[in-house]
Design a protein around this motif. Sequence first.
Motif, mmCIF file in Angstrom:
data_model
loop_
_atom_site.group_PDB
_atom_site.id
_atom_site.type_symbol
_atom_site.label_atom_id
_atom_site.label_comp_id
_atom_site.label_asym_id
_atom_site.label_seq_id
_atom_site.Cartn_x
_atom_site.Cartn_y
_atom_site.Cartn_z
ATOM 1 N N ARG A 148 0.833 -1.202 0.000
ATOM 2 C CA ARG A 148 0.000 0.000 0.000
ATOM 3 C C ARG A 148 0.868 1.252 0.000
ATOM 4 N NH1 ARG A 148 -5.154 0.769 0.203
ATOM 5 N NH2 ARG A 148 -6.013 2.755 0.898
ATOM 6 N N SER A 151 0.301 4.056 2.718
ATOM 7 C CA SER A 151 0.714 3.798 4.106
ATOM 8 C C SER A 151 2.211 3.991 4.302
ATOM 9 C CB SER A 151 0.358 2.366 4.518
ATOM 10 O OG SER A 151 -1.016 2.122 4.412
ATOM 11 N N ASN A 163 -5.043 -3.280 14.857
ATOM 12 C CA ASN A 163 -6.030 -4.332 15.118
ATOM 13 C C ASN A 163 -6.175 -5.179 13.867
ATOM 14 O OD1 ASN A 163 -6.976 -3.626 17.813
ATOM 15 N ND2 ASN A 163 -7.757 -1.757 16.859
ATOM 16 N N LEU A 236 -3.736 -6.766 4.984
ATOM 17 C CA LEU A 236 -3.787 -5.930 6.185
ATOM 18 C C LEU A 236 -2.637 -6.227 7.148
ATOM 19 C CD1 LEU A 236 -7.588 -5.748 7.044
ATOM 20 C CD2 LEU A 236 -6.225 -4.340 5.520
ATOM 21 N N SER A 239 -0.306 -3.536 5.528
ATOM 22 C CA SER A 239 -0.674 -2.229 4.962
ATOM 23 C C SER A 239 -0.877 -1.129 5.993
ATOM 24 C CB SER A 239 -1.950 -2.368 4.126
ATOM 25 O OG SER A 239 -3.053 -2.724 4.939
ATOM 26 N N LEU B 197 -4.209 8.004 8.858
ATOM 27 C CA LEU B 197 -3.448 6.865 9.350
ATOM 28 C C LEU B 197 -3.905 6.550 10.777
ATOM 29 C CD1 LEU B 197 -0.869 5.099 8.626
ATOM 30 C CD2 LEU B 197 0.448 6.784 9.903
ATOM 31 N N GLY B 198 -4.240 5.308 11.021
ATOM 32 C CA GLY B 198 -4.668 4.912 12.361
ATOM 33 C C GLY B 198 -6.131 5.194 12.648
ATOM 34 N N LEU B 312 -10.629 -2.804 4.847
ATOM 35 C CA LEU B 312 -9.392 -2.211 4.316
ATOM 36 C C LEU B 312 -8.725 -1.267 5.319
ATOM 37 C CD1 LEU B 312 -9.576 -0.640 0.759
ATOM 38 C CD2 LEU B 312 -8.055 0.260 2.474
ATOM 39 N N ASN B 315 -7.156 -1.915 10.051
ATOM 40 C CA ASN B 315 -5.822 -1.945 10.663
ATOM 41 C C ASN B 315 -5.196 -0.555 10.758
ATOM 42 O OD1 ASN B 315 -5.249 -1.422 8.009
ATOM 43 N ND2 ASN B 315 -3.625 -2.960 7.806
ATOM 44 N N GLY B 316 -5.986 0.458 10.422
ATOM 45 C CA GLY B 316 -5.464 1.819 10.484
ATOM 46 C C GLY B 316 -4.898 2.328 9.176
ATOM 47 N N ALA B 317 -4.963 1.515 8.112
ATOM 48 C CA ALA B 317 -4.473 1.994 6.813
ATOM 49 C C ALA B 317 -5.282 3.210 6.396
ATOM 50 C CB ALA B 317 -4.586 0.901 5.757
ATOM 51 N N PRO B 318 -4.614 4.259 5.920
ATOM 52 C CA PRO B 318 -5.338 5.461 5.485
ATOM 53 C C PRO B 318 -5.875 5.297 4.064
ATOM 54 C CG PRO B 318 -2.986 5.795 5.206
ATOM 55 C CD PRO B 318 -3.155 4.397 5.779
ATOM 56 N N THR B 319 -6.865 6.108 3.729
ATOM 57 C CA THR B 319 -7.281 6.195 2.329
ATOM 58 C C THR B 319 -6.929 7.580 1.802
ATOM 59 O OG1 THR B 319 -9.508 7.029 2.779
ATOM 60 C CG2 THR B 319 -9.236 4.639 2.716
#
Lengths: 396, 396
Positions: A148, A151, A163, A236, A239, B197-198, B312, B315-319
């Motif tokens: 990703r 990220s 998580n 995940l 990412s 993020l997060g 998606l 887990n804290g992955a940003p978009t």
Amino acid sequence: MTTDDGWGLDNLPYGVFDSGDGRRLGVALGDEVIDVGALAAAHGSALVDVLDVPSLDPLLAGSPALWHRVREALTGWLGSPGWRTARSPRPLRHRRDAVTMHLPFTVGDYVDFYASEHHAANVGRILRPGSPPLAPNWKHLPVAYHGRAGSVVVSGTPVRRPNGQRRSDDGPPTFGPTERLDIEAEVGFVVGGHSGLGEPIPVGEAADHLFGVVLVNDWSARDVQAWEYVPLGPFLGKSFATSISAWVVPWAALEHARVAPPPRDVPLLPHLVDPGDAALDLALEVRLNGHVISRPPFRTTYWTAAQQLAHLTSNGAPTRPGDLVASGTVSGPGRDEYGSLLELSWGGREPLTLPDGSRRSFLADGDEVTITARAPGPGGRTIALGPVTGVVTPAG
Amino acid sequence: MTTDDGWGLDNLPYGVFDSGDGRRLGVALGDEVIDVGALAAAHGSALVDVLDVPSLDPLLAGSPALWHRVREALTGWLGSPGWRTARSPRPLRHRRDAVTMHLPFTVGDYVDFYASEHHAANVGRILRPGSPPLAPNWKHLPVAYHGRAGSVVVSGTPVRRPNGQRRSDDGPPTFGPTERLDIEAEVGFVVGGHSGLGEPIPVGEAADHLFGVVLVNDWSARDVQAWEYVPLGPFLGKSFATSISAWVVPWAALEHARVAPPPRDVPLLPHLVDPGDAALDLALEVRLNGHVISRPPFRTTYWTAAQQLAHLTSNGAPTRPGDLVASGTVSGPGRDEYGSLLELSWGGREPLTLPDGSRRSFLADGDEVTITARAPGPGGRTIALGPVTGVVTPAG
């Protein structure tokens, strides 16, 4: 810190800093960062177009000839006596420890390889005991997947424990903070220029597309990854964050680090036969809370950056400026040369003991991981890479 | 073509067109494309900031409130009698068949899910006979992987047959043109705004991050994929090209297409329990050289876009604006509802016969594939999606 510590004129890595009035492009020199936009302006150079900017992006979009011209100019300017007193529109020099560093370039696509034979074989032995350590394809092509890009964060960014969903022994899966938070010590290649759709990069021309090198920590949640990865690979478990060093060491600075890759024991298809000196002699060092826990030798990596780029584009996939091509975890043959805790603790069965008496199979909240590297430079001097560092914060 | 064909005021999909003097943002209306920058200027609207631009990027970077305001304005302007004679700085209207369409937005990360149960089970039966059709994780989480954002191309772009490495029955692998070039008929969700993020996106708030919908053809080289994908998933078997429709149908235009997803036969973890109407009733149609070969019903897809986005980011992955989240191949239960040739020809063992008498297990050079879709709109009218089309050219 002196310029003999790997941060001298031979290196001049690029980074994006903020000394209080916005982002600017700089190079590191000794314990300072030099504002290269101000430097170019002081010399009335037309290179301000790619140097007096808040990002490496314009330079990455250029050609190897431009990269060479810029490096020549910087080396000339910074090698002249009296450069520190040149008249410039704003201060040329800042203390490196007094500026904030930002992500140096816009990441295009992020590809993570699996290029270290020692790492891949260790993972096979740990996770798939009884099967051959390497999959049948492993020595025929450099295995990789897309990570990703959004990220990717700059060194120093805290990494929150993610998580995720994990398998449970006696019931349905559960969701919560990962219990197997790991590192992956990697080397990342920053791609410059464009290669077009349908235009593979020949392995012998790959170096023309490599702008520079960063260190990478590809944080991983092993329990999340183990549950999710069949059949489409990691998602995940990887990412949530990938940290890169703030400093991009120019490919040209690593000329003296070029070495032969390890012997290939399986014949390669022609498009993957790389030049004889396409590997890099980078000595990595991984610290956990200040203590060295591993010294992965990048020169032992089976697949080179040239092979990675040739493979990546062999189907006609295009590259864009800012594509990040990472090696995957770098592990050497020795037990103290592994680039992940998964390997260092052998799947959690043999925890590490740190000097403070605490034990680790995987990362605890508050742990700080720092990766650095050194490479041979000209005249017996060295080139410093990194650091890439991050502190683990508790799950949200 | 009339505005009753799904291209009326209820739809107004966005695209980037060039009528000869550069890229501009437009919406489709009937058989025309409307220059929305010129339209906003004609009304003296401050929305020129996001409409008189060469890309959807500025609008994608905005909020759902902005998207709503823009759609209200466009609907109002284009619904007023006499709008065609408004004074504007340049022509408002162009024939859709006379303009060149470009990629409508900068693709951030491209994630490809595997959300159709019928597809995943078919693939399991074809490729892993004797094993359970679905992996143990499949009904607990929406399986996905990252694809190559830099290979996403606009509908109409020719797709060159990729070269790649394939397993051979009686010796080392070989390298050459894929012999199993396939399509994947998919639905893609275009993400707008940022999530940090997060900061996971709750499943109930996912719609606030969905700007619109495109159709996707995720071209695949099955032989390349089969050899490379263990253990890290698909890579070069997919990354040579992914085509998307030139027109982005606003999420808001699909309000009447919202339906309940299929019944879930395995309890979901709380963060994946989506609202009851999060699926979409899109009727896809796949044509090969003009002949309909399949009609995949998107409403049968097991995992919804809301669940995909929640997973998606769990887990804290940003978009980022422009992230593309695709469903994976859409297949219904019927033999004429499969979204890939792998399934339609059942692994190549039962070739299709086309009306011209030719047979296909996989694509031949010169083949043209076109995917379209229709959705219910208000008042018994329909909303058109697509087309996404591409012609296969010979390997280089």
